[in-house]
Design an enzyme around this catalytic site. Structure first.
Site, short mmCIF file in Angstrom:
data_model
loop_
_atom_site.label_atom_id
_atom_site.label_comp_id
_atom_site.label_asym_id
_atom_site.label_seq_id
_atom_site.Cartn_x
_atom_site.Cartn_y
_atom_site.Cartn_z
N GLY A 1 36.48 28.26 37.66
CA GLY A 1 36.87 27.64 36.26
C GLY A 1 37.39 25.95 36.47
N HIS B 1 38.46 40.97 41.48
CA HIS B 1 38.20 39.25 40.85
C HIS B 1 39.75 38.59 41.04
CE1 HIS B 1 37.79 35.82 38.59
NE2 HIS B 1 36.71 36.03 38.30
N ASN C 1 30.01 36.80 33.92
CA ASN C 1 31.56 37.20 33.86
C ASN C 1 32.03 36.54 32.72
OD1 ASN C 1 34.07 38.40 33.90
ND2 ASN C 1 34.87 36.92 35.69
N LYS D 1 34.87 37.18 31.00
CA LYS D 1 36.26 37.20 31.31
C LYS D 1 36.86 37.73 29.64
CE LYS D 1 36.18 33.69 34.68
NZ LYS D 1 37.03 32.71 35.46
N GLU E 1 33.70 34.19 46.22
CA GLU E 1 34.46 33.04 45.21
C GLU E 1 35.69 32.27 45.69
OE1 GLU E 1 32.95 34.58 40.85
OE2 GLU E 1 34.85 35.33 41.37
N SER F 1 32.28 28.07 39.50
CA SER F 1 31.72 26.77 38.78
C SER F 1 30.09 26.55 39.02
CB SER F 1 32.55 25.43 39.19
OG SER F 1 33.87 25.54 38.84
N GLU G 1 41.13 36.81 39.40
CA GLU G 1 42.45 36.61 38.30
C GLU G 1 43.01 38.07 38.18
OE1 GLU G 1 39.37 35.52 35.33
OE2 GLU G 1 39.54 33.50 36.60
C1 PEP Z 1 34.36 33.64 37.96
O1 PEP Z 1 35.11 33.82 36.81
O2 PEP Z 1 33.93 34.74 38.46
C2 PEP Z 1 33.73 32.44 37.94
C3 PEP Z 1 33.14 32.15 38.99
O3 PEP Z 1 34.23 31.58 37.03
P1 PEP Z 1 33.54 29.74 36.75
O4 PEP Z 1 31.93 30.19 37.09
O5 PEP Z 1 33.99 29.50 35.26
O6 PEP Z 1 34.13 28.88 37.84
#
Ligand code: PEP
Length: 258
Positions: free
Chosen positions: A180, A102, A10, A12, A174, A220, A104
């Site tokens: 992040g 997601h 992803n 973003k 998640e 992460s 966000e």
């Molecule tokens: C995400 O945005 O779905 C995500 C898991 O980000 P990151 O891997 O940077 O934690």
């Protein structure tokens, strides 16, 4: 039934269409170099809308096995919805996957489980596959309510989907506190919730549906932790943010079996 692991990057709101072309070419080259078997581990990039046409052109002209997705979609087909993108538009661009819900989008655009479920249905109706995100905030985890919270999200998101639709969908667990932040959930944390999601799907539908649905972990994920997370029985892939922006790192994640 064996589930094919799926590694999805992803991006973003990162990378313009020129940068997108560079990343996809580098990734394709790396994976070729590593003799990657796409039937063993599916590789997906999820760029911003403005990059999708460029990614499509590259994938088609170079006959790449990399699949691509979109980060969101509208529940409307067309009309006066400024700024929105329809499933029909994505379909025309050869999109396979659409991320819905997601954290966000939930946080900054107030998306509810019900809306996310509606988006997933639209995606399925259009012949594409939703990657339905769920996950708890830190306070919920600290209160020990993460499993029931996530299962509540699952119940609401899947409420209007058929067994067949759920079986071909992807769910991404998640935990928000791990996105992040560099704070990765332990493989046991990931397994606890991914396993609970699969059990719930078995209760809501049946065993074969639960066996078929793919459940990703996200938060992460890096080349240094992917193997131990993927070793867990109910984790079928990763939704990767930051680490998917670097071709070498995402290649290592996709080729974690080697
Ligand atoms: C995400 O945005 O779905 C995500 C898991 O980000 P990151 O891997 O940077 O934690």
């Amino acid at each position: 039934m064996a589930r094919t692991p799926i590694m999805a990057g992803n991006w973003k709101m990162n990378l313009d269409h020129l940068e997108a072309a560079h990343l996809v070419q580098s990734l394709a080259w790396n994976l070729k170099d590593a003799s990657h078997d796409y039937s063993q581990v599916e590789v997906v990039v999820v760029p911003p809308f403005t990059d999708i046409r460029t990614v499509q052109s590259l994938v088609e002209s170079d006959e790449l096995s990399i699949r691509y997705g979109a980060q969101d979609v509208s529940i409307h087909d067309e009309g006066a919805y400024t700024g929105e993108i329809s499933t029909g538009m994505l379909n025309k661009l050869g999109v396979t996957y659409v991320v819905v819900g997601h954290s966000e989008r939930r946080e900054y655009h107030n998306e509810s489980n019900e809306l996310v479920g509606q988006k997933a249905k639209k995606v399925l109706d259009a012949g594409m596959t939703p990657i339905m995100c769920c996950g708890e905030a830190l306070e919920i985890r600290k209160a020990g309510q993460h499993v029931s919270y996530v299962l509540g999200q699952i119940d609401a998101m899947l409420a209007n989907l058929t067994a067949e639709e759920v079986a071909k969908s992807v769910i991404a667990y998640e935990p928000i506190w791990a996105i992040g932040t560099g704070e990765v959930a332990t493989p046991e944390d990931a397994q606890e919730v991914c396993g609970a999601i699969r059990n719930r799907i078995s209760e809501l539908f049946d065993g074969p549906v639960a066996e078929a649905v793919r459940i990703q972990y996200g938060g992460s994920v890096k080349s240094s932790n992917v193997r131990e997370i993927m070793a867990k029985p109910d984790v079928d892939g990763a939704l990767v943010g930051g680490a998917s922006l670097k071709a070498d790192e995402f290649t290592k994640i996709a080729t974690y079996l080697k």
